[in-house]
Scaffold this active site. Sequence first.
Site, PDB file in Angstrom:
ATOM      1  N   LYS A  49      29.193  -7.619  66.272  1.00 29.11           N
ATOM      2  CA  LYS A  49      28.368  -7.255  65.125  1.00 29.11           C
ATOM      3  C   LYS A  49      27.100  -6.563  65.596  1.00 29.11           C
ATOM      4  O   LYS A  49      26.298  -7.119  66.333  1.00 29.11           O
ATOM      5  CB  LYS A  49      28.036  -8.510  64.322  1.00 29.11           C
ATOM      6  CG  LYS A  49      27.197  -8.267  63.079  1.00 29.11           C
ATOM      7  CD  LYS A  49      27.124  -9.539  62.259  1.00 29.11           C
ATOM      8  CE  LYS A  49      26.143  -9.463  61.126  1.00 29.11           C
ATOM      9  NZ  LYS A  49      26.156 -10.672  60.290  1.00 29.11           N
ATOM     10  N   SER A 108      23.335 -18.860  61.679  1.00 30.45           N
ATOM     11  CA  SER A 108      23.025 -17.526  62.176  1.00 30.45           C
ATOM     12  C   SER A 108      23.724 -16.445  61.362  1.00 30.45           C
ATOM     13  O   SER A 108      24.941 -16.507  61.133  1.00 30.45           O
ATOM     14  CB  SER A 108      23.455 -17.387  63.642  1.00 30.45           C
ATOM     15  OG  SER A 108      23.401 -16.043  64.070  1.00 30.45           O
ATOM     16  N   CYS A 109      22.960 -15.437  60.957  1.00 30.12           N
ATOM     17  CA  CYS A 109      23.540 -14.275  60.269  1.00 30.12           C
ATOM     18  C   CYS A 109      24.608 -13.610  61.131  1.00 30.12           C
ATOM     19  O   CYS A 109      25.622 -13.119  60.613  1.00 30.12           O
ATOM     20  CB  CYS A 109      22.429 -13.296  59.932  1.00 30.12           C
ATOM     21  SG  CYS A 109      22.965 -11.646  59.429  1.00 30.12           S
ATOM     22  N   PHE A 110      24.399 -13.586  62.447  1.00 31.27           N
ATOM     23  CA  PHE A 110      25.302 -12.852  63.335  1.00 31.27           C
ATOM     24  C   PHE A 110      26.509 -13.672  63.777  1.00 31.27           C
ATOM     25  O   PHE A 110      27.281 -13.227  64.613  1.00 31.27           O
ATOM     26  CB  PHE A 110      24.524 -12.306  64.528  1.00 31.27           C
ATOM     27  CG  PHE A 110      23.813 -11.016  64.212  1.00 31.27           C
ATOM     28  CD1 PHE A 110      24.335  -9.800  64.595  1.00 31.27           C
ATOM     29  CD2 PHE A 110      22.641 -11.020  63.477  1.00 31.27           C
ATOM     30  CE1 PHE A 110      23.707  -8.603  64.268  1.00 31.27           C
ATOM     31  CE2 PHE A 110      21.993  -9.837  63.149  1.00 31.27           C
ATOM     32  CZ  PHE A 110      22.530  -8.627  63.539  1.00 31.27           C
TER      33      PHE A 110
END
Length: 292
Positions: free
Chosen positions: A169, A152-154
């Site tokens: 974030k 996951s990017c987050f």
Amino acid sequence: MRTQPAPSVQPAAPVRWIAPCQLDGAWQMAIDAWLLEGPAAAKPASVVVPAPAFRLYRWSRPTLSLGWHQRRLEPHWSDLVRQGRLALVRRPSGGRAVLHGGDLTYALVWPRPQGSRTEVYGRALAWLVEAFADMGQPLRSGRQAASLQRSSCFATSTAADLVHASGAKRVGSAQLWRGGHLLQHGSIQLDPCPALWQDVFGGEPPQLDPLPLNGEQLEQHLYRSAARWLPLLAGGVAEGGHGGGSQGRPFSEVAPLSSAELAVIAQGLGCYRATLSVSRDTSPELTMPRAT
């Protein structure tokens, strides 16, 4: 509270302000890529100079966008796709997976940016820092190292991202470079669905305070902030002072893509649509043609 004054800019070319739209993921990614390289795709990348551009957009259904080099999926993602709970799309940019649907996405094209990648991210995100400061929700750049171990990017926050003082974030961004020119796009999380986020990533979404603006009011606020900063992306020389080339008023210039442009963009939709193939020994893999 307001951040430092935006630079005074005399742009070499006007920023193209594109009207918000809500489409499926393949359309949104194809539009972003076309803004960088499509209008002059027949020319060598070294001589293409894209027009500076900015747009905001939303997703017509919950969608998981995958970075260009993110070839493997978590095994359970294929189940969510088959159940119709999730669509998959590949971004032309890098990075990890982003869950869209409870967010607002931005994209900007910047011809010939100068500086390191970290410096470019910081300058390209200044309009968001200002916009959120004006809403009483300050943001700063992330400080973690990038990790390929997280799907996951987050799950991490690097210099490409913007976080609140709590560490939550809010914005995750990614880049695509062509011939020294930049496409940067990113997800501004507003109201992510906790249940779907849990099912996709196995954890809770970022704990974000609600914003004082939403819908069209939020979009207008973000466009105005972008108009104060982003004429710099057109190649103007930044001086000290206050106000950008559009003086915070892009709305007289915002316009949708033309039907002729959309017809050309439609030819590239297949580059960003994902299909699933399953191996006995590995997790499902993403199978799709290369975008370029």
